[in-house]
Design a protein around this motif. Sequence first.
Motif, mmCIF file in Angstrom:
data_model
loop_
_atom_site.group_PDB
_atom_site.id
_atom_site.type_symbol
_atom_site.label_atom_id
_atom_site.label_comp_id
_atom_site.label_asym_id
_atom_site.label_seq_id
_atom_site.Cartn_x
_atom_site.Cartn_y
_atom_site.Cartn_z
ATOM 1 N N SER A 107 47.776 43.479 29.709
ATOM 2 C CA SER A 107 47.057 44.073 28.757
ATOM 3 C C SER A 107 45.332 43.635 29.029
ATOM 4 O O SER A 107 44.731 45.084 28.849
ATOM 5 C CB SER A 107 47.431 45.193 27.565
ATOM 6 O OG SER A 107 46.502 43.401 26.593
ATOM 7 N N PHE A 108 44.932 42.457 28.964
ATOM 8 C CA PHE A 108 43.345 42.542 29.526
ATOM 9 C C PHE A 108 43.436 41.005 29.605
ATOM 10 O O PHE A 108 42.127 40.685 29.847
ATOM 11 C CB PHE A 108 43.325 42.142 27.995
ATOM 12 C CG PHE A 108 43.788 40.847 26.878
ATOM 13 C CD1 PHE A 108 44.846 41.287 26.429
ATOM 14 C CD2 PHE A 108 42.819 39.270 27.069
ATOM 15 C CE1 PHE A 108 45.913 39.755 25.667
ATOM 16 C CE2 PHE A 108 43.421 37.805 26.429
ATOM 17 C CZ PHE A 108 45.010 38.414 25.806
ATOM 18 N N LEU A 109 44.598 40.731 30.786
ATOM 19 C CA LEU A 109 44.072 38.967 32.009
ATOM 20 C C LEU A 109 44.905 39.300 32.559
ATOM 21 O O LEU A 109 44.335 39.547 33.806
ATOM 22 C CB LEU A 109 44.273 37.984 30.616
ATOM 23 C CG LEU A 109 44.096 36.470 31.276
ATOM 24 C CD1 LEU A 109 42.538 36.414 31.991
ATOM 25 C CD2 LEU A 109 44.144 34.963 30.584
ATOM 26 N N THR A 110 45.849 39.410 31.969
ATOM 27 C CA THR A 110 46.952 38.870 33.991
ATOM 28 C C THR A 110 47.532 40.335 34.298
ATOM 29 O O THR A 110 48.118 39.598 35.903
ATOM 30 C CB THR A 110 48.332 37.775 34.168
ATOM 31 O OG1 THR A 110 48.868 38.775 32.780
ATOM 32 C CG2 THR A 110 48.053 37.052 33.053
ATOM 33 N N HIS A 111 47.036 41.413 34.271
ATOM 34 C CA HIS A 111 47.650 42.716 34.470
ATOM 35 C C HIS A 111 46.439 43.772 34.598
ATOM 36 O O HIS A 111 45.599 43.904 35.874
ATOM 37 C CB HIS A 111 49.504 43.064 35.244
ATOM 38 C CG HIS A 111 49.582 43.921 35.218
ATOM 39 N ND1 HIS A 111 48.698 44.719 36.670
ATOM 40 C CD2 HIS A 111 50.497 44.673 35.445
ATOM 41 C CE1 HIS A 111 50.048 45.270 37.338
ATOM 42 N NE2 HIS A 111 50.884 45.565 36.439
ATOM 43 N N GLN A 112 46.170 44.218 33.448
ATOM 44 C CA GLN A 112 45.098 44.785 33.350
ATOM 45 C C GLN A 112 43.912 44.044 32.822
ATOM 46 O O GLN A 112 44.143 42.921 31.783
ATOM 47 C CB GLN A 112 45.456 46.321 32.844
ATOM 48 C CG GLN A 112 44.402 46.535 32.107
ATOM 49 C CD GLN A 112 44.926 48.205 30.809
ATOM 50 O OE1 GLN A 112 45.214 49.090 31.002
ATOM 51 N NE2 GLN A 112 44.879 47.455 29.766
ATOM 52 N N VAL A 113 43.172 43.843 33.490
ATOM 53 C CA VAL A 113 41.639 43.183 32.486
ATOM 54 C C VAL A 113 40.973 43.886 31.963
ATOM 55 O O VAL A 113 39.841 44.944 32.561
ATOM 56 C CB VAL A 113 41.013 42.321 33.541
ATOM 57 C CG1 VAL A 113 40.449 41.341 33.684
ATOM 58 C CG2 VAL A 113 41.992 41.924 34.858
ATOM 59 N N ASP A 114 39.965 43.400 30.480
ATOM 60 C CA ASP A 114 39.319 43.771 29.770
ATOM 61 C C ASP A 114 37.821 43.050 30.590
ATOM 62 O O ASP A 114 37.975 41.480 30.338
ATOM 63 C CB ASP A 114 39.229 43.253 28.879
ATOM 64 C CG ASP A 114 38.164 43.600 27.665
ATOM 65 O OD1 ASP A 114 37.177 44.274 28.437
ATOM 66 O OD2 ASP A 114 38.486 43.611 26.539
ATOM 67 N N TYR A 115 36.827 43.437 31.353
ATOM 68 C CA TYR A 115 35.948 42.988 31.794
ATOM 69 C C TYR A 115 35.012 42.488 30.396
ATOM 70 O O TYR A 115 34.268 41.544 31.017
ATOM 71 C CB TYR A 115 35.202 43.476 32.837
ATOM 72 C CG TYR A 115 34.558 45.121 31.987
ATOM 73 C CD1 TYR A 115 33.473 45.060 31.491
ATOM 74 C CD2 TYR A 115 35.236 45.750 32.031
ATOM 75 C CE1 TYR A 115 32.402 45.941 31.003
ATOM 76 C CE2 TYR A 115 34.444 47.254 31.255
ATOM 77 C CZ TYR A 115 33.330 47.213 30.617
ATOM 78 O OH TYR A 115 32.867 47.783 30.202
ATOM 79 N N GLU A 116 34.887 42.561 29.698
ATOM 80 C CA GLU A 116 33.674 42.285 28.784
ATOM 81 C C GLU A 116 34.239 41.406 27.632
ATOM 82 O O GLU A 116 33.820 40.333 27.303
ATOM 83 C CB GLU A 116 33.782 43.838 27.102
ATOM 84 C CG GLU A 116 32.916 44.733 27.101
ATOM 85 C CD GLU A 116 32.789 45.759 25.794
ATOM 86 O OE1 GLU A 116 33.489 45.968 25.766
ATOM 87 O OE2 GLU A 116 31.641 45.667 25.421
ATOM 88 N N LEU A 117 36.045 40.872 27.498
ATOM 89 C CA LEU A 117 36.362 39.926 27.534
ATOM 90 C C LEU A 117 36.224 39.006 28.527
ATOM 91 O O LEU A 117 35.789 37.596 27.891
ATOM 92 C CB LEU A 117 37.520 40.240 26.325
ATOM 93 C CG LEU A 117 38.338 38.926 26.333
ATOM 94 C CD1 LEU A 117 37.972 37.991 25.276
ATOM 95 C CD2 LEU A 117 39.787 38.756 26.144
#
Lengths: 193, 193
Positions: free
Chosen positions: B24-34
Motif C-alpha cells: 500500500s505504500f512501497l511495492t505496488h501503490q507508492v506514497d511519494y511523501e514517505l
Amino acid sequence: MKLLEDRILTDGHVIGKGILKVDSFLTHQVDYELMDQIGKRFAKHYENSGITKVVTIEASGIVPAIYTAQALGVPMIFAKKAKNITMNEGVLTAEVFSFTKQVKSTVSIASKFLNPDDVVLVIDDFLAHGQAAKGLLNIIGQTGASVAGVGIVIEKSFQDGRQLLEDLGVPVTSLARIKAFENGKVIFKEADI
Amino acid sequence: MKLLEDRILTDGHVIGKGILKVDSFLTHQVDYELMDQIGKRFAKHYENSGITKVVTIEASGIVPAIYTAQALGVPMIFAKKAKNITMNEGVLTAEVFSFTKQVKSTVSIASKFLNPDDVVLVIDDFLAHGQAAKGLLNIIGQTGASVAGVGIVIEKSFQDGRQLLEDLGVPVTSLARIKAFENGKVIFKEADI
C-alpha cells in the motif's frame, strides 16, 4: 515539451528502423531533474481533472509517474508484469504483448487500490502500438474507476497506439511526438503540451 | 527511521511465516511523501561519501532510488531483469535468484553508465537473502566503480543478506530492521539511521 525534445535530439539514439534508445535519461539511467519537470507538466495539464490516482506499468514508467503523482498530490500505483507469491488474492489482470521484447506478459493490479470513485491518470514512458496502455485501461475498467487521460513521455506517432486509445474514448497527452526517423534522425510533430 | 517503522506497523501485513506485504505504500501503490523522506534520509547519511551514481534494480527499488538520487544531485540507474532488443552491446550481467518469486533471472546494466571513477550507492526496497544486492555489486565491480554502501528500506534481519554483504566489505544502512515476526506482528531491532 521543448526541454524533452531537445534532450531526445541530444542524447537519443535511433537504432535500425523504428527504435529510439533513450537509456541515458529515461529507460535505464534516469535524470531526476527532467523527470521532475515532466511530472509537473503532466500535473499542470490535468490539475482540474480531479485525478485521485496515477497508474503506470513497471519499470520505465515508474519515475515519470511518481513525479506526476507528487505534483498532483496523489498516490501512484505501478502495475506488475508478473504475479508473485505475495500478490494473489483480489488481483486484476490483462494480457499485454510487447513488440519491443516480442513477448506476451500478464500485467496486474491489486483490486483494493482502485474503486469506482477513482479518477485515474495513466502515465507511461512510450506509446507505440498502445498495448501496455490498453492493458492498463482494461484493468482500470474492471474496477469501475474512470480514466481522465493517458500521459505519454514519448509517442511514436507513426505507429497506431494513439488511435487505438482515442478509439477507446481516452484522451492522449504526449510530451514529445515522433513523426518519423529519417536517416537516423528524429523528426518531431507538434507535441500536445 | 521512525516514520517508516510506524507506517510498517500501521499498513504492513505479515503473511505466513516470513513475508511482509507493504504494497500500500512501497511495492505496488507508492506514497511519494514517505519515499521523498526516505531518499533524503539516505542522502543525508551518505552526503560526504562522494556518491556519483545511485544504482537499484527494477521495479520496487526505483522510487526510493530516484528520491535518493535527487537529494544527492546525481543520476540514478536501474538494473534490468531481462535483456531486450534495445540493449545488447556493452551489457554487464549477473545471475540473481529470487526467493520470493522462486525464479532465477539475469540482471544487467549497460557498462557505459559506470566507470572506475564512479562511487556508487546501491538502494533497494528489501534485503532478505541479499541475492539482488550481491548481483548488483558483482556488476558494479565489473566496471571498476567503487561502492560506498548499500541502503535498504526494509531489512529482514533474521535472514542472512546483511551478513553476506558485510562479508563482501560493503556497509549496509537499513531504515527499518525486522528482528522477527511474532504472531503476525512485526518486531523491530534498532535501525541503522
